[in-house]
Scaffold this motif. Structure first.
Motif, short mmCIF file in Angstrom:
data_model
loop_
_atom_site.label_atom_id
_atom_site.label_comp_id
_atom_site.label_asym_id
_atom_site.label_seq_id
_atom_site.Cartn_x
_atom_site.Cartn_y
_atom_site.Cartn_z
N SER A 258 0.83 -1.21 0.00
CA SER A 258 0.00 0.00 0.00
C SER A 258 0.86 1.25 0.00
N LYS A 262 1.35 3.94 -3.12
CA LYS A 262 1.13 5.38 -2.92
C LYS A 262 2.32 6.18 -3.43
N TYR A 266 1.73 8.75 -6.35
CA TYR A 266 1.83 10.11 -5.84
C TYR A 266 2.99 10.86 -6.48
N CYS A 336 -7.50 2.00 -0.68
CA CYS A 336 -6.04 2.10 -0.78
C CYS A 336 -5.64 2.62 -2.17
N LYS A 339 -6.56 6.43 -2.53
CA LYS A 339 -5.71 7.33 -1.76
C LYS A 339 -4.24 7.27 -2.17
N SER A 340 -3.92 6.38 -3.11
CA SER A 340 -2.55 6.38 -3.65
C SER A 340 -2.36 7.51 -4.66
#
Length: 423
Positions: A258, A262, A266, A336, A339-340
């Motif tokens: 996870s 991200k 990101y 997950c 929000k990555s």
């Protein structure tokens, strides 16, 4: 259970076919965004470029569609496929494992034989996981086994991944500047050092990051007063003879998948994305096969040559991205995955939607994808209300744009804001 999975795949195939059929219509006249999209398509810089957009909510309502079946170079939007499939297949808690073992015998604190560092394709060694911390953990494994001297060698074993080398469709400038780094079964500091050395010599050859790792670990042991008689070496990737005779001493593990995903989305990390793509292909299920199992047909619909998006031979349509994003929404790793992705004002979206209200920015999660002439954004827009079914999956892709990114960026912001106004 098997019948249920077959039914689910058939339903998803039907949804994909319906989306593709709808996407074949260049413009939906009944859509509130139709006139805006048509107006933008008739003016520069979009008029002389190739572009398309698709936006659909989780109920299946089409919010926006224009040239959405047009397959284009997705650039780093490809990372959504690599990270999403890895999360769905391996789970958010998956951790890469690097094992320490030996061949020989241990007597009176001395290993009369060779120590093996058996890579598990962990891309974070020397990056998220600091070199000194990793080496400290490996030495602790030796200490626990009562080993204080090695009469043989420290051998790096990178056979966990198939040795495929550089993707041939990557461009020279990406290789030269270090954006295109090749994952191995044993990675070290993103394998950057080896590429810099190669290009400083004026030629391209396959690097050996595992050699660098083994050498550095030998140096660390020497500093700790731990002698290694014959230094470091690496295993021939094609030599499988000694693998079964290695005795395992212990292992170190990476941060959770996870966190890696991200970082990948990101910061748009090419190395992490390519590692996940090759890991899936070599050890689990290739990304294209996994997409097919999700009910998303690949033959004639999508073309992938890598997992990071550097290849200009990758072709995906906005409609395909939206179908994938919709399918990911129903998985147990959706939160997950969502929000990555960065939000406007952060990560790779630092300059996107500057004029948008904070309340709108907080609802948008999307992945950027850019290279010369390419600018793409795909992701989710959460509803302003509490109805999760109003969540919008969207993909906005532009290719062959020669205008400055600043001019195009304003138009992209305008389109995304208009889509966000629909929920």
């Amino acid at each position: 259970m098997k019948n249920r999975e077959i039914c689910r795949a058939a339903i998803l195939r039907g949804l994909f076919a319906a989306t593709a059929l709808l996407a074949a219509v260049p413009l939906l006249a009944r859509n509130p965004l139709g006139s805006k999209l048509e107006s933008l398509s008739e003016s520069e810089p979009l008029r002389s470029s190739v572009w398309g957009v698709m936006a659909v909510n989780m109920k299946g309502d089409t919010v926006a569609a224009f040239n959405s079946s047009q397959r284009m170079v997705p650039a780093s939007n490809t990372k959504l496929l690599s990270t999403g499939i890895a999360l769905k297949t391996l789970g958010a808690d998956y951790r890469f494992e690097t094992r320490i073992g030996y061949v020989g015998k241990i007597e009176n604190g001395c290993l009369d034989g060779d120590l093996y560092i058996m890579g598990g394709a962990d891309p974070t060694i020397g990056v998220q996981a600091k070199v000194e911390d990793v080496f400290h953990n490996w030495k602790a494994i030796l200490d626990k086994a009562g080993i204080s001297e090695i009469k043989g060698r420290v051998i790096a074993d990178s056979r966990y991944l198939r040795n495929r080398g550089i993707e041939k469709s990557w461009q020279y400038e990406d290789l030269e500047c270090g954006d295109a780094l090749v994952p191995r079964g044993l990675n070290f500091q993103k394998n950057v050092r080896d590429y810099k050395n190669l290009f400083s010599k004026g030629f391209i050859a396959e690097p050996a990051p595992e050699d660098t790792c083994a050498t550095a670990f030998c140096q660390y042991l020497a500093q700790e007063g731990f002698p290694v008689a014959w230094g470091s070496a690496s295993v021939d990737p094609d030599d499988m003879a000694v693998r079964d005779s290695i005795i395992l001493l212990g292992s170190s593990r990476s941060i959770p998948l996870s966190a890696i995903v991200k970082e990948t989305n990101y910061q748009s990390d090419n190395f992490y994305a390519e590692t996940l793509y090759r890991l899936m292909s070599d050890r689990y299920i290739p990304v294209l096969d996994a997409l097919g199992r999700m009910g998303l047909p690949t033959r004639g619909n999508i073309q992938l040559f890598d997992g990071c998006g550097l290849s200009r031979k990758d072709y995906v349509s906005p409609a395909y991205f939206v179908s994938f994003l919709k399918a990911m929404h129903s998985t147990d790793v959706f939160d997950c995955f969502l929000k990555s992705m960065p939000q406007p004002g952060s990560g790779t979206l630092a300059i996107r939607l500057r004029k948008a209200p904070e309340s709108t920015k907080k609802r948008i999660y999307m992945k950027s994808g850019s290279m010369n002439g390419v600018c793409c954004y795909s992701g989710y827009i959460l509803p302003s209300g509490g109805d999760e079914a109003e969540t919008i999956a969207f993909s906005l892709m532009t290719n062959n744009v020669v205008d400055p990114q600043g001019r195009l960026g304003g138009i992209i912001d305008e389109i995304i804001m208009a889509i966000a106004g629909m929920n």
